[in-house]
Scaffold this motif. Structure first.
Motif, PDB file in Angstrom:
ATOM      1  N   ILE A   4       0.806  -1.240  -0.188  1.00 51.53           N
ATOM      2  CA  ILE A   4       0.008   0.045  -0.109  1.00 51.53           C
ATOM      3  C   ILE A   4       0.832   1.136  -0.037  1.00 51.53           C
ATOM      4  CG2 ILE A   4      -0.288  -0.036   2.557  1.00 51.53           C
ATOM      5  CD1 ILE A   4      -3.003   1.052   2.192  1.00 51.53           C
ATOM      6  N   GLU A   5       2.262   1.240   0.440  1.00 51.40           N
ATOM      7  CA  GLU A   5       2.931   2.343   0.457  1.00 51.40           C
ATOM      8  C   GLU A   5       3.236   2.792  -0.882  1.00 51.40           C
ATOM      9  OE1 GLU A   5       2.999   0.471   4.577  1.00 51.40           O
ATOM     10  OE2 GLU A   5       3.327  -0.262   2.347  1.00 51.40           O
ATOM     11  N   ALA A   6       3.631   1.737  -1.457  1.00 48.48           N
ATOM     12  CA  ALA A   6       4.049   1.893  -3.246  1.00 48.48           C
ATOM     13  C   ALA A   6       2.770   2.397  -3.783  1.00 48.48           C
ATOM     14  CB  ALA A   6       4.612   0.683  -3.708  1.00 48.48           C
ATOM     15  N   PHE A   7       1.497   1.870  -3.552  1.00 48.40           N
ATOM     16  CA  PHE A   7       0.518   2.194  -4.545  1.00 48.40           C
ATOM     17  C   PHE A   7       0.040   3.612  -3.886  1.00 48.40           C
ATOM     18  CE2 PHE A   7      -4.266   2.120  -4.652  1.00 48.40           C
ATOM     19  CZ  PHE A   7      -4.500   1.996  -6.064  1.00 48.40           C
ATOM     20  N   LEU A   8      -0.021   3.958  -2.907  1.00 46.82           N
ATOM     21  CA  LEU A   8      -0.461   5.402  -2.359  1.00 46.82           C
ATOM     22  C   LEU A   8       0.909   6.515  -2.124  1.00 46.82           C
ATOM     23  CD1 LEU A   8      -3.413   4.542  -0.175  1.00 46.82           C
ATOM     24  CD2 LEU A   8      -3.434   5.188  -2.444  1.00 46.82           C
ATOM     25  N   ALA A   9       2.019   6.319  -2.877  1.00 45.80           N
ATOM     26  CA  ALA A   9       3.205   6.868  -2.845  1.00 45.80           C
ATOM     27  C   ALA A   9       2.781   8.409  -3.078  1.00 45.80           C
ATOM     28  CB  ALA A   9       4.414   6.437  -3.612  1.00 45.80           C
TER      29      ALA A   9
END
Length: 469
Positions: free
Chosen positions: A254-259
């Motif tokens: 999720i950290e990469a998806f909502l960077a």
């Protein structure tokens, strides 16, 4: 909506249709007993001379809104099994809006005022450690939900010959939701598997996609930490997402998806760990309400929220609090559900405190000593006929009085300000509730009938009885 009917001595008779109520009033056989909800009283009929059909009150308890439904039990034979199944012909729908949050805020304001007062009077010691709480004690904001719900159950019992009550024994098992692998969780097995978890997530995430805030679309259960990366089925690792966002995220962190959206990422991670306060409030009051319903002496049917959601999904009914109440318990079919819903909002009866306070407990204004102005009191249901001016027309709603005689009238979704008291006419005195009506629901079935079996329900005569004729 069906019209409740009372006999000469005030005892409940079978409800009738609005058309029949108008005929009884026009012919002088009935008098208006109450305006909202509309109730008539016959002048030529006694209860012992009437026939009754089985009526049932159904409840869908909630922390903010409780759905109530007055239905008539019907029976039909299942074509496949040959068993007799119970259906429901809807008579009236209600949504009771609680004011627990306002009560909690009022207690906080009173606490601030007393703290300030003790600061001014140093010799006045605070009271503590000298009060006892009885067994089963509930906080005032929680007890309010039980008391107001039972108040309307008793009202419906006085206005209609109710023979049974069905209610959700609402429960969210926090331990089972946190650890689905726990053994012995019966409601996660069989036909109702997953319904409790889905309902919990819908309430927690506001029935919208966590990634794009899209509403009124089919939502899917999304793992914040993907199963391929070691994520679990715990409730703290679940959220809701639309099909597009779910496919776009896939198994990515999720950290990469909502960077590019750090604020949304922080909100999702915080909300995932935060428990649902509404679920805790419902858990605290579920047995108090169940015991209060049993004290009425009527047969009480208790069922789970998963069963309600299952019935509503299979019957294809829209999602409302009132229709959720219709789907509570054993119900194989629902007829005549396309009815308006009466929204009953708890407003209270005012306050004895005649001083306005700021957030620190200091006085910032004073109210008039008398609550009634020019014959009206805040909360009265009035009709204002304004002949001329910008506000010309007829306005019907709750009134907020002023000493100057210039009143405000709260109509559906709006407030009309500056109405002179001479234009107002009293309809009904304030009883601590505000009333509004939601328009008719439009379903897939043209006659408002939904059934679990292939066999359609028999005719129900508009869902009301003709015994009052």
């Amino acid at each position: 909506m069906a019209v409740c009917v009372l006999d000469r001595s005030g005892k409940a008779l079978m409800p009738c249709s609005e058309k029949r109520a108008r005929l009884l009033l026009a012919r002088g056989r009935a008098r208006i007993h109450r305006v909202v909800p509309f109730i008539i009283r016959l002048v030529d009929r006694q209860a012992h001379a009437s026939r009754f059909q089985p009526l049932r009150i159904k409840l869908d308890p909630g922390s903010r809104t409780t759905g109530l439904a007055l239905v008539r039990d019907t029976e039909h034979v299942d074509a496949s099994s040959g068993e007799i199944q119970r259906g429901a012909a809807v008579l009236n729908l209600f949504e009771l809006v609680h004011r627990g949050r306002q009560i909690s805020a009022a207690l906080s304001a009173r606490r601030a005022m007393r703290r300030r007062r003790r600061g001014n009077l140093r010799y006045r010691a605070p009271r503590f450690l000298n009060r006892t709480r009885p067994a089963g004690w509930l906080a005032p904001s929680l007890e309010h939900r039980v008391v107001t719900t039972m108040a309307w159950v008793n009202r419906l019992m006085n206005w209609a010959p109710v023979t049974a009550v069905s209610s959700e024994l609402v429960r969210f098992d926090m331990q089972a939701l946190e650890n689905p692998e726990i053994a012995g969780v019966e409601y996660q097995q069989g036909t109702l598997a997953g319904y409790e978890v889905r309902e919990y997530l819908l309430a927690k995430w506001g029935r919208r996609c966590a990634y794009c805030d899209q509403e009124h679309v089919p939502l899917q259960i999304e793992h914040i930490l993907a199963r391929a990366s070691g994520g679990t089925h715990r409730i703290s690792n679940l959220t809701l997402a639309c099909a597009r966002c779910n496919a776009k995220k896939a198994a990515r962190p999720i950290e990469a998806f909502l960077a590019r959206e750090p604020k949304r990422l922080a909100l999702i991670l915080a909300q995932a760990k935060r428990p649902l306060k509404d679920a805790a409030a419902v858990n605290a009051t579920r047995w108090a309400l169940a015991n209060a319903l049993r004290a009425t002496g009527l047969p009480v049917e208790l069922t789970s929220g998963g069963r309600t959601k299952f019935n509503r999904t299979q019957l294809g009914l829209p999602k409302t609090h009132a229709l959720d109440a219709v789907c509570v318990g054993k119900v194989a079919g629902v007829s005549v559900w396309c009815r308006p819903t009466l929204v009953v909002k708890c407003t209270g009866r005012g306050s004895y405190q005649r001083t306005r306070l700021d957030r620190y407990g200091f006085p910032r204004g004073y109210l008039t000593r008398s609550r009634r102005m020019h014959g009206f009191q805040t909360g009265d249901l009035v009709r204002a006929d304004v002949p001329t001016g910008k506000k010309a027309g007829r306005h019907t709603g709750r009134v907020a009085v002023r000493a100057t005689g210039s009143f405000n009238i709260q109509v559906a979704g709006d407030v009309v300000q500056g109405i002179a008291h001479r234009h107002c006419r009293l309809i009904q005195r304030s009883d601590g509730y505000g009333y509004s009506r939601i328009a008719l629901l439009k379903g897939d079935a043209s006659d408002g009938t939904a059934s679990l079996s292939a066999l359609s329900l028999p005719a129900v005569n508009d869902g009301v009885s003709r015994a009052t004729g």
